[in-house]
Enzyme design. Structure first.
Site, PDB file in Angstrom:
ATOM      1  N   GLY A   1     -33.948-106.671  36.713  1.00 21.66           N
ATOM      2  CA  GLY A   1     -33.932-108.134  36.619  1.00 21.66           C
ATOM      3  C   GLY A   1     -35.320-108.700  36.391  1.00 21.66           C
TER       4      GLY A   1
ATOM      5  N   GLY B   1     -25.963-108.014  40.630  1.00 21.18           N
ATOM      6  CA  GLY B   1     -25.227-107.606  39.441  1.00 21.18           C
ATOM      7  C   GLY B   1     -25.212-108.648  38.345  1.00 21.18           C
TER       8      GLY B   1
ATOM      9  N   GLY C   1     -27.390-109.010  36.286  1.00 24.17           N
ATOM     10  CA  GLY C   1     -27.858-108.270  35.103  1.00 24.17           C
ATOM     11  C   GLY C   1     -26.935-107.120  34.734  1.00 24.17           C
TER      12      GLY C   1
ATOM     13  N   GLU D   1     -27.777 -99.753  40.930  1.00 22.95           N
ATOM     14  CA  GLU D   1     -28.553-100.398  42.003  1.00 22.95           C
ATOM     15  C   GLU D   1     -28.004-100.008  43.371  1.00 22.95           C
ATOM     16  OE1 GLU D   1     -29.938-104.428  39.597  1.00 22.95           O
ATOM     17  OE2 GLU D   1     -28.134-104.510  40.828  1.00 22.95           O
TER      18      GLU D   1
HETATM   19  C1  5RP Z   1     -29.260-107.102  38.240  1.00 22.86           C
HETATM   20  C2  5RP Z   1     -29.445-107.751  39.567  1.00 22.86           C
HETATM   21  C3  5RP Z   1     -30.646-108.616  39.743  1.00 22.86           C
HETATM   22  O1  5RP Z   1     -31.380-108.137  40.813  1.00 22.86           O
HETATM   23  C4  5RP Z   1     -30.218-110.024  39.993  1.00 22.86           C
HETATM   24  O2  5RP Z   1     -29.378-110.441  38.918  1.00 22.86           O
HETATM   25  C5  5RP Z   1     -31.402-110.971  40.123  1.00 22.86           C
HETATM   26  O3  5RP Z   1     -32.046-111.073  38.900  1.00 22.86           O
HETATM   27  P1  5RP Z   1     -33.345-111.962  38.688  1.00 22.86           P
HETATM   28  O4  5RP Z   1     -34.464-111.283  39.407  1.00 22.86           O
HETATM   29  O5  5RP Z   1     -33.529-111.954  37.192  1.00 22.86           O
HETATM   30  O6  5RP Z   1     -33.068-113.347  39.231  1.00 22.86           O
HETATM   31  O7  5RP Z   1     -28.685-107.601  40.482  1.00 22.86           O
HETATM   32  O8  5RP Z   1     -28.038-106.416  38.175  1.00 22.86           O
END
Ligand code: 5RP
EC number: 5.3.1.6
Length: 218
Positions: A29, A95, A97, A103
């Site tokens: 992310g 999730g 992303g 993860e």
């Molecule tokens: C990816 C994730 C990320 O950690 C979550 O979406 C947060 O993203 P960002 O740091 O861009 O706000 O779970 O699968």
């Protein structure tokens, strides 16, 4: 203060917990991208990383940071990852992303999970952010019907395939009062690979970038 500034503060604060001569678990992310950039400064002093996504692997490799195979490494001392939502009990939705499965594996294989986020991610009740569920493609309709029975409105994430070749259903309209129970219920639906609730294995430390500095929640 912008969300991006908060993310940067949290990501840089996580560097304090990185120990020399260890393998670091790396999430996915925009917040983790800032952590990866900071980690590059000490790449010669760590043994390598375990990556949770193809995107993070590419960024790590671009910096010349070694990416290892989890099967070749024992328990990790530290995993650093972001979140879409966190409660004050450090139960998370992740999730956004689409990297939730890997993860969750790396988080499970780590002694300590530090979550890095800007303060907007802290919520009283999980579910305002649609809950991502990774699903085997042939089970899409069946799993969607089961998720409706649990009170959600699943929507197919359009044009998206996970690193594992699966689809994501984003479940809207949930007000998650019992995160552990819901995580287990969704895990039990045949065809579900993983859901984005990190409640059975929450974070151990939440670093929240805010206008007042980095807040630490345990
Ligand atoms: C990816 C994730 C990320 O950690 C979550 O979406 C947060 O993203 P960002 O740091 O861009 O706000 O779970 O699968």
């Amino acid at each position: 203060m912008s969300a991006d500034q908060g993310k940067r503060m949290a990501a840089e604060a996580a560097m304090e917990y990185v120990e020399e001569n260890t393998v670091i678990g790396v999430g996915t992310g925009s917040t983790v991208n800032l952590f990866i950039d900071a980690l590059a400064d000490m790449k010669a002093r760590i043994d390598g990383t375990i990556s949770s996504s193809e995107a993070s692997t590419a960024r790590l490799r671009k910096h010349g940071i070694p990416v290892l195979d989890l099967n070749e490494v024992g328990t990790l001392p530290l995993y650093v990852d972001g979140a879409d939502e966190s409660t004050r009990f450090l139960q998370l939705i992740k999730g956004g992303g689409g990297a939730l499965t890997r993860e969750k594996i790396v988080a499970a294989a780590s002694e300590r999970f530090i979550c890095v986020a800007d303060e907007s991610k802290l919520v009283d009740v999980l579910g305002g952010f649609p809950l991502p569920v990774e699903v085997i493609p042939m089970a899409r309709s069946y799993v969607a019907r089961e998720l409706v029975k649990l009170g959600g409105r699943p929507e197919l994430r359009s044009g998206f395939t996970t690193d594992n070749g699966n689809i994501i259903l984003d479940v809207h309209g949930l007000k998650i009062m019992e995160p552990i129970k819901l995580e287990q219920q969704i895990n039990n639906i045949p065809g579900v690979v993983t859901n984005g609730l990190f409640a059975l294995r929450p974070a151990d430390l939440l670093l929240l970038g805010s206008a007042d500095g980095v807040r630490k929640l345990t």
